[in-house]
Design a protein around this motif. Sequence first.
Motif, PDB file in Angstrom:
ATOM      1  N   GLY A  24      16.795  25.028 -14.087  1.00 18.83           N
ATOM      2  CA  GLY A  24      15.523  25.409 -13.666  1.00 18.83           C
ATOM      3  C   GLY A  24      14.448  24.433 -14.596  1.00 18.83           C
ATOM      4  N   ALA A  25      14.913  24.369 -15.880  1.00 19.74           N
ATOM      5  CA  ALA A  25      13.903  23.581 -16.841  1.00 19.74           C
ATOM      6  C   ALA A  25      14.381  21.786 -16.200  1.00 19.74           C
ATOM      7  N   VAL A  26      15.227  21.586 -16.057  1.00 23.47           N
ATOM      8  CA  VAL A  26      15.564  20.294 -15.557  1.00 23.47           C
ATOM      9  C   VAL A  26      14.663  19.858 -14.533  1.00 23.47           C
ATOM     10  N   ALA A  27      14.856  20.686 -13.451  1.00 16.84           N
ATOM     11  CA  ALA A  27      14.186  20.429 -12.081  1.00 16.84           C
ATOM     12  C   ALA A  27      12.557  20.409 -12.393  1.00 16.84           C
ATOM     13  N   ARG A  28      12.103  21.148 -13.259  1.00 18.06           N
ATOM     14  CA  ARG A  28      10.558  21.313 -13.464  1.00 18.06           C
ATOM     15  C   ARG A  28      10.281  19.953 -14.243  1.00 18.06           C
ATOM     16  N   ARG A  29      11.141  19.386 -15.040  1.00 21.14           N
ATOM     17  CA  ARG A  29      10.985  18.365 -15.754  1.00 21.14           C
ATOM     18  C   ARG A  29      10.795  17.113 -14.909  1.00 21.14           C
ATOM     19  N   LEU A  30      11.739  16.988 -14.017  1.00 17.55           N
ATOM     20  CA  LEU A  30      12.175  15.794 -13.297  1.00 17.55           C
ATOM     21  C   LEU A  30      11.125  15.736 -11.693  1.00 17.55           C
ATOM     22  N   GLY A  31      10.753  17.091 -11.556  1.00 20.77           N
ATOM     23  CA  GLY A  31      10.002  17.233 -10.470  1.00 20.77           C
ATOM     24  C   GLY A  31      10.785  17.314  -9.086  1.00 20.77           C
ATOM     25  N   VAL A  32      11.844  17.752  -9.335  1.00 18.54           N
ATOM     26  CA  VAL A  32      12.804  18.134  -7.997  1.00 18.54           C
ATOM     27  C   VAL A  32      12.969  19.759  -7.924  1.00 18.54           C
ATOM     28  N   SER A  33      13.479  20.033  -6.888  1.00 12.79           N
ATOM     29  CA  SER A  33      13.786  21.652  -6.818  1.00 12.79           C
ATOM     30  C   SER A  33      15.476  21.797  -7.373  1.00 12.79           C
ATOM     31  N   ALA A 129       4.203  15.252 -11.339  1.00  6.75           N
ATOM     32  CA  ALA A 129       3.977  13.759 -11.273  1.00  6.75           C
ATOM     33  C   ALA A 129       4.752  13.114 -10.707  1.00  6.75           C
ATOM     34  N   ARG A 130       6.115  13.184 -10.969  1.00  6.76           N
ATOM     35  CA  ARG A 130       7.414  12.558 -10.511  1.00  6.76           C
ATOM     36  C   ARG A 130       7.406  12.886  -8.869  1.00  6.76           C
ATOM     37  N   ALA A 131       7.255  14.275  -8.714  1.00  6.36           N
ATOM     38  CA  ALA A 131       7.413  14.885  -7.266  1.00  6.36           C
ATOM     39  C   ALA A 131       6.401  14.231  -6.507  1.00  6.36           C
ATOM     40  N   ALA A 132       4.882  14.168  -7.003  1.00  7.71           N
ATOM     41  CA  ALA A 132       4.162  13.715  -6.186  1.00  7.71           C
ATOM     42  C   ALA A 132       4.281  12.037  -5.908  1.00  7.71           C
ATOM     43  N   VAL A 133       4.733  11.211  -6.733  1.00  2.00           N
ATOM     44  CA  VAL A 133       4.866   9.953  -6.584  1.00  2.00           C
ATOM     45  C   VAL A 133       5.960   9.700  -5.449  1.00  2.00           C
ATOM     46  N   ARG A 134       6.851  10.734  -5.484  1.00  2.00           N
ATOM     47  CA  ARG A 134       7.911  10.484  -4.506  1.00  2.00           C
ATOM     48  C   ARG A 134       7.495  11.187  -3.116  1.00  2.00           C
ATOM     49  N   PRO A 138       7.994  19.564  -0.485  1.00  5.26           N
ATOM     50  CA  PRO A 138       8.443  20.927  -0.836  1.00  5.26           C
ATOM     51  C   PRO A 138       8.619  21.032  -2.536  1.00  5.26           C
ATOM     52  N   ALA A 139       8.909  20.031  -3.167  1.00  4.70           N
ATOM     53  CA  ALA A 139       9.084  20.219  -4.543  1.00  4.70           C
ATOM     54  C   ALA A 139       7.716  20.243  -5.195  1.00  4.70           C
ATOM     55  N   VAL A 140       6.703  19.507  -4.772  1.00  2.39           N
ATOM     56  CA  VAL A 140       5.464  19.651  -5.230  1.00  2.39           C
ATOM     57  C   VAL A 140       4.978  21.057  -5.007  1.00  2.39           C
ATOM     58  N   GLU A 141       4.913  21.666  -3.919  1.00  4.12           N
ATOM     59  CA  GLU A 141       4.647  23.035  -3.623  1.00  4.12           C
ATOM     60  C   GLU A 141       5.307  24.168  -4.539  1.00  4.12           C
ATOM     61  N   GLN A 142       6.750  23.896  -4.575  1.00  2.67           N
ATOM     62  CA  GLN A 142       7.409  24.761  -5.461  1.00  2.67           C
ATOM     63  C   GLN A 142       6.878  24.810  -6.880  1.00  2.67           C
ATOM     64  N   GLU A 183      -2.285  10.738  -4.320  1.00  9.25           N
ATOM     65  CA  GLU A 183      -3.498  11.411  -4.356  1.00  9.25           C
ATOM     66  C   GLU A 183      -3.883  12.533  -3.401  1.00  9.25           C
ATOM     67  N   HIS A 184      -3.777  12.152  -2.077  1.00  9.69           N
ATOM     68  CA  HIS A 184      -4.095  12.785  -0.998  1.00  9.69           C
ATOM     69  C   HIS A 184      -3.073  14.179  -0.812  1.00  9.69           C
ATOM     70  N   LEU A 185      -1.714  13.711  -1.011  1.00 10.68           N
ATOM     71  CA  LEU A 185      -0.689  14.708  -0.668  1.00 10.68           C
ATOM     72  C   LEU A 185      -0.897  15.772  -1.969  1.00 10.68           C
ATOM     73  N   LEU A 186      -0.826  15.462  -3.211  1.00 10.47           N
ATOM     74  CA  LEU A 186      -1.195  16.243  -4.391  1.00 10.47           C
ATOM     75  C   LEU A 186      -2.403  17.207  -4.234  1.00 10.47           C
ATOM     76  N   SER A 187      -3.275  16.539  -3.813  1.00 13.40           N
ATOM     77  CA  SER A 187      -4.632  17.455  -3.570  1.00 13.40           C
ATOM     78  C   SER A 187      -4.379  18.308  -2.844  1.00 13.40           C
ATOM     79  N   TRP A 188      -4.026  18.010  -1.411  1.00 12.89           N
ATOM     80  CA  TRP A 188      -3.673  18.988  -0.510  1.00 12.89           C
ATOM     81  C   TRP A 188      -2.987  20.187  -0.885  1.00 12.89           C
ATOM     82  N   HIS A 189      -1.662  19.882  -1.698  1.00  7.75           N
ATOM     83  CA  HIS A 189      -0.894  21.079  -1.994  1.00  7.75           C
ATOM     84  C   HIS A 189      -1.418  21.736  -3.223  1.00  7.75           C
ATOM     85  N   VAL A 190      -2.302  21.311  -4.255  1.00  7.47           N
ATOM     86  CA  VAL A 190      -3.011  21.843  -5.158  1.00  7.47           C
ATOM     87  C   VAL A 190      -4.046  22.993  -4.299  1.00  7.47           C
TER      88      VAL A 190
END
Length: 348
Positions: A24-33, A129-134, A138-142, A183-190
């Motif tokens: 779980g800690a690695v997933a948060r660090r890398l921005g993946v689930s 940030a890593r999840a957003a640029v990819r 789903p990872a951004v939401e989680q 920016e659009h994807l991240l803003s929407w999910h925020v």
Amino acid sequence: MDPVPPHPPHDHPPELPAAALSTGAVARRLGVSPTTLRSWERRYAIGPACREDGRHRRWTAEDIARLELMCRLTAQGVPPSEAARAAVGAAPGGSAAPEPAAAPEPTAAPGGPNALPLGEVRPECRGLARAAVRLDAPAVEQLLDSAVAEHGLVTAWEEIIAPTLHAVGRKWASAGERYVEVEHLLSWHVSCALRRVRPAAEQLRSPSVLLACAPGEQHTLPMEALAAVLGERGLPVRMFGAALPAEALHEAVRRTGPRAAVLWSQSRTTADRALVRSVAAIEWGLRGARGHSALLLAGPGWGTGSPDPRTERLFGLRSGLTVIENALRSADHPEPATRTGPATGARA
């Protein structure tokens, strides 16, 4: 870091490196689930070298370096199977990687030429940030939901969400039209994550707080965060969103009689000081018992000072909440603030 000995003595179990992290800690660090990490381990044998009690995965710095390389490659368009082979075959800390034929997409790799300018931030911020640029929705939401649940809305906003939004904005401003989709994807999910925050079941019976963006101002996320945390604390809120016209703002203040009105401006082009003076002068209520709202100015567009002595500046979500709560407590109300059920609503 010293690697785990390949053949430890039989009378001493192998010790995990001090910095070994959970999945779980690695997933948060890398921005993946976490599910993605387990899938990569199952499909491509890119798993941790150590397991605690033979069951719990523990990722060392070398394990994480391989995952970071795989994330960079998949973000550049390399198929996951090829990215995994390159990551597993690379020396620790190395960068052996097949380059895609097309120009690489932006990545959030630390220190890379396309890295987001995050600076010293929490690991969760880098993972987001890593999840957003990819464009990994789903990872951004989680990650957003996990940040709010684990740290609370105020800390999640100030230490994870806002720094990531600012970094994406700075990168977009310096890279032409690139990163706009990020920016659009991240803003929407925020925005979606903020609206998933449930308000308190019981609301304080007190004057409402009016939230609006200045005429022409489209940046609403800070006001959405403020609305969410006020609702979470049981404070009645009326949110008017982006670019509220001046006449509509005047009417909203007169009709609702808020104890506090917060006006957001992101840039100087939307910071209308004449509007501030006119709104600050509004009185509402019955003749002989007139009241006025505390006008609070938020956002960098207003600069450091206040355009009217009857206004006050807000700086940050946490400190702004204190100012608003103090304004509500000082309201000249015939009865003290009490809790009411959700059906009765809030009195303006």
